[in-house]
Design a protein around this motif. Structure first.
Motif, mmCIF file in Angstrom:
data_model
loop_
_atom_site.group_PDB
_atom_site.id
_atom_site.type_symbol
_atom_site.label_atom_id
_atom_site.label_comp_id
_atom_site.label_asym_id
_atom_site.label_seq_id
_atom_site.Cartn_x
_atom_site.Cartn_y
_atom_site.Cartn_z
ATOM 1 N N GLY B 76 0.798 -1.227 0.000
ATOM 2 C CA GLY B 76 0.000 0.000 0.000
ATOM 3 C C GLY B 76 0.823 1.267 0.000
ATOM 4 O O GLY B 76 0.543 2.221 -0.730
ATOM 5 N N TRP B 77 1.873 1.298 0.825
ATOM 6 C CA TRP B 77 2.720 2.485 0.877
ATOM 7 C C TRP B 77 3.449 2.697 -0.440
ATOM 8 O O TRP B 77 3.599 3.816 -0.906
ATOM 9 C CB TRP B 77 3.736 2.376 2.026
ATOM 10 C CG TRP B 77 3.141 2.791 3.331
ATOM 11 C CD1 TRP B 77 2.492 1.996 4.218
ATOM 12 C CD2 TRP B 77 3.124 4.120 3.878
ATOM 13 N NE1 TRP B 77 2.074 2.739 5.287
ATOM 14 C CE2 TRP B 77 2.445 4.041 5.122
ATOM 15 C CE3 TRP B 77 3.614 5.352 3.458
ATOM 16 C CZ2 TRP B 77 2.246 5.160 5.940
ATOM 17 C CZ3 TRP B 77 3.421 6.466 4.277
ATOM 18 C CH2 TRP B 77 2.744 6.374 5.493
ATOM 19 N N GLN B 78 3.895 1.593 -1.023
ATOM 20 C CA GLN B 78 4.603 1.715 -2.294
ATOM 21 C C GLN B 78 3.665 2.228 -3.389
ATOM 22 O O GLN B 78 4.034 3.062 -4.207
ATOM 23 C CB GLN B 78 5.218 0.374 -2.687
ATOM 24 C CG GLN B 78 6.374 -0.023 -1.770
ATOM 25 C CD GLN B 78 6.834 -1.452 -1.978
ATOM 26 O OE1 GLN B 78 6.002 -2.350 -2.208
ATOM 27 N NE2 GLN B 78 8.128 -1.676 -1.885
ATOM 28 N N LEU B 79 2.423 1.722 -3.388
ATOM 29 C CA LEU B 79 1.450 2.193 -4.376
ATOM 30 C C LEU B 79 1.177 3.682 -4.194
ATOM 31 O O LEU B 79 1.109 4.440 -5.166
ATOM 32 C CB LEU B 79 0.136 1.413 -4.226
ATOM 33 C CG LEU B 79 0.134 0.007 -4.826
ATOM 34 C CD1 LEU B 79 -1.157 -0.720 -4.444
ATOM 35 C CD2 LEU B 79 0.281 0.079 -6.350
ATOM 36 N N ALA B 80 1.022 4.090 -2.936
ATOM 37 C CA ALA B 80 0.783 5.516 -2.671
ATOM 38 C C ALA B 80 2.001 6.334 -3.104
ATOM 39 O O ALA B 80 1.872 7.438 -3.649
ATOM 40 C CB ALA B 80 0.485 5.727 -1.189
ATOM 41 N N ASN B 81 3.171 5.785 -2.881
ATOM 42 C CA ASN B 81 4.401 6.483 -3.276
ATOM 43 C C ASN B 81 4.455 6.640 -4.796
ATOM 44 O O ASN B 81 4.767 7.713 -5.318
ATOM 45 C CB ASN B 81 5.624 5.702 -2.774
ATOM 46 C CG ASN B 81 6.891 6.544 -2.758
ATOM 47 O OD1 ASN B 81 6.829 7.761 -2.599
ATOM 48 N ND2 ASN B 81 8.039 5.900 -2.942
#
Lengths: 497, 497
Positions: B76-81
């Motif tokens: 999730g964090w990578q996608l948001a990044n």
């Protein structure tokens, strides 16, 4: 755009980033909170990586070839700039990126170990990582010596003193070491025949020291619209030519340490500030190596500020500033303090006479270490033997011996000799300056550095890196670096007056 | 290395350079001598150019395509990044390099003219260059609105408030403007019914103000191992998350200006400092736009520090610090001073109640200017009319009118609404924080911000840019930005207490 102009543009860009690093480095040493260190290291690493990429881009070699083919179209300054660009480029491309990174990491590791090993005098603790640094340094020296077609010490020296040759330094230092022991004895004997200098009574409040320091550096010509004076643990001159920042530290029991330190850094600062303004951010516009840089700090500190003329001025200003009186403030006594000679273990505390002995010791040791003739394990013993033979004293521990200087531990091999070469160049330049402007000493009795600075601006600062160190000295003084003038200066100041 | 990882590496590198620029910007505003300006501008220009090159490199588009194809592998964090990276990349690639350069130059030119035109109130002097800036801004807005598929105002707003929509702001600001005039009259009437607050007698020495300010910001949680407090002409929060630097200016006749200013900047600083540490130098690790940033400064300054609970604490600390006494130090009187409402011409001096009127005026005017419905020539007249209808006062000259703020002159179009959106978000967050941690008000009577800061860390700071502003507010408070809570807060503070 011509190949030469493209190169100018690349170097301008790269040097603007180097200037940015310079300001960040100043910040780190003066105002940065400790918690900012990790982020700062990354900023600096990326900046240095980007500079390296600009410099070693795949097109740069061809640009040099093209620019050299068309060199008939370039004027003298451009040709000199091209030569300096090539020198920098040769250093940058000599080593693989991975090697450079490994060396930077090893040096940082070693420096960190050294920081805790030094106060404990624990040489054994830093030995493994120092070996690693030396090993990588030797590899670098071997690679560069092949490319530059020079011996391995000179391949390292070139980074600090472009074109410098250890054969020449050997001769200069051997000459000085054969002169030195008897001379030191004579100086100490003469000193014993005089009254022991008395320190004026302190304390000397930091605020007053700072105010006095600011007055003095302004007398030298330092312009606070283009610079700052701040406090740091280790005094230095940083920033950029149009915003040159010097630092000092204050000791309330002794105002002279800071005052002379500030004058020293001001000499560096004036050199940077007065580099040829038309050549900002170009290699030919940069200072001409560490020998010339040190000559500029020492001509202000050692030649001018410790002269009897300036001391008489300074003594009265300082006495007034601190609102103090007593016999200690007499010019005779102040000269005694300012020119006191005392063999000591620590280089940075050394006086003008014994300082070269420290440098010669380090130079000889690092040559032996780099060549592999000496092992790192043998350094403490060799250091003690060397200092004893040069200065007649032997450090009781490694904290006062081979652990005292950061240079080797953070990878600055080949740097040391420039301190004493700079002292010699300073003596030579000061002699020439006084010949050309005989009013210099008298002006110093009024705290007026302007005749000296005017001469230095025209004859040294404004030349940037247009000429080599020896070409510059020859142009200005009639001959290349001449160590006899330094010896003459020492005799005049310490024996004949 | 995966395409996503390569992008992370590129953004990390770019953001380290942006951090370097941040430190250089701090230096320029606090300690740089004036003569360093030209060199500094070049350093910053090169840094920004290098960042732009990294971001718009020919391989970046393909890397995004590849990373999106393989997005099943990302958490999730990578996608948001990745989403945030794309947003930044779309802004950077929307415009040609030449256009960006022309706009930067026009803004710099206009800002310089504005600096001398403002003190003279000479709008005519800045008109030609302001027209040029507006013209380029309109071009930028048109180009981006096509790419982003949004209206032209929103294309500019997106730079400061990602995903922000003017249709929503229109509704919020219209609602507030219909509430505002009657409310203001009620507040002023109630204020007249109370004793006029009396300023405590000064002077308030700078050294004491600074000491008090340092104590207060430490109470909020500011850590001087990771930050600094300095002086600058215009207070700001700069530096980098691990070395966050706030500034203030001191007035010896009024200690509250600096104190409240410092608390405001500390709110910004705590947001930066507590951004998710695992995501340093990545877009998702950055603060979530100017609305959230302003909410964090205002929750500390307006919601917490001007609360009756904190004022009672602060009054006694300040009184003790200045060694002063008298009736002026009573909590009632201090609340009167801290919450005084007075329509005024200058936005930055405005109180909490009238501040939104200033913002709404500017928002409406800039929308008309950007759309071309209004000509720059008509700005002074429209400004006077607008302020008169909102606040009942008309500036006697342009210095107190449309020349007061730097924003339009240096190209920051689309920024203004975030001030008031931030004030509204602050009210909403503070209400939610008190619901979750009912001890917050009582703790503030002891100068203890820790329950509030703990809540903000977990619920706001640690989220970086993972969620949009409204997603974050919804997650934490149960609903998106709700201007009614701000109105409720104003009524409670200015009418009901």
């Amino acid at each position: 755009m011509s190949a030469y102009s493209t190169l100018e543009k690349k170097f301008r860009r790269m040097n603007a980033l180097t200037e940015a690093s310079g300001v960040l480095g100043w910040d780190m040493s003066t105002v940065m909170p400790s918690g900012g260190a990790e982020a700062r290291m990354e900023q600096l690493a990326v900046l240095s990586g980007v500079c390296h990429e600009i410099l070693t881009g795949p097109d740069v070699g061809d640009l040099f070839d093209e620019a050299l083919e068309a060199k008939g179209e370039l004027n003298g300054w451009q040709l000199a700039n091209l030569r300096e660009m090539q020198r920098i480029w040769r250093h940058a491309t000599a080593l693989e990126g991975d090697f450079v990174e490994a060396k930077i990491k090893a040096c940082k590791r070693c420096e960190m170990v050294w920081r805790s090993a030094r106060p404990e005098g624990n040489f054994a603790a830093v030995l493994p990582t120092l070996k690693e640094v030396l090993n990588l340094t030797q590899q670098e020296a071997r690679i560069k010596s092949e490319i530059f077609d020079c011996n391995i010490y000179d391949a390292l020296l070139d980074h600090y003193e472009p074109g410098g040759k250890s054969a020449r330094i050997d001769a200069i230092f051997d000459d000085f070491s054969s002169f030195f022991p008897d001379f030191l004895q004579e100086v100490l004997e003469k000193q014993r025949s005089r009254p022991t200098p008395v320190m004026p009574d302190g304390p000397f409040p930091v605020a007053v020291q700072e105010k006095l320091g600011r007055e003095m550096v302004q007398a030298v010509g330092f312009d606070f619209n283009h610079g700052r004076l701040d406090v740091s643990l280790h005094p230095f001159c940083g920033g950029v030519p149009d915003d040159v920042r010097i630092t000092t530290r204050y000791d309330e029991t002794d105002f002279m340490i800071s005052l002379m330190g500030v004058l020293h850094e001001t000499g560096h600062a004036m050199y940077e500030r007065n580099l040829p303004p038309d050549w900002r951010l170009q290699p030919v516009g940069a200072a001409r190596g560490m020998t010339m840089h040190e000559s500029q700090s020492l001509i202000i500190e050692m030649q001018a500020s410790r002269s009897p003329e300036f001391i008489s001025y300074m003594a009265s200003k300082a006495q007034a500033a601190f609102g103090s009186d007593g016999a200690a403030w007499s010019v005779e006594n102040m000269r005694g303090i300012y020119n006191q000679v005392q063999p000591d273990f620590i280089r940075v505390d050394a006086d003008e006479v014994t300082y070269p002995a420290h440098v010669i010791l380090r130079y000889r040791l690092e040559k032996e270490l780099i060549s592999g003739n000496m092992q790192v394990e043998d350094l403490p013993q060799a250091w003690g033997d060397g200092l004893e033979s040069l200065l007649g004293i032997r450090p009781p521990n490694d904290r006062l011996g081979c652990l005292q200087d950061i240079h080797w531990y953070d990878g600055a091999w080949g740097y040391f000799p420039t301190y004493t070469l700079g002292a010699m160049a300073a003596a030579q330049l000061f002699e020439a300056a006084k010949k050309a402007s005989p009013e210099i000493p008298e002006a110093l009795t009024r705290g007026d550095f302007s005749p000296l600075m005017a001469w230095l601006n025209v004859n040294v600062h404004n030349w940037g890196s247009f000429l080599s160190t020896d070409e510059l000295l020859t142009r200005v003084t009639g001959h290349p670096l001449d160590p006899q003038i330094f010896k003459k200066h020492l005799k005049a100041r310490y024996l004949d007056s």
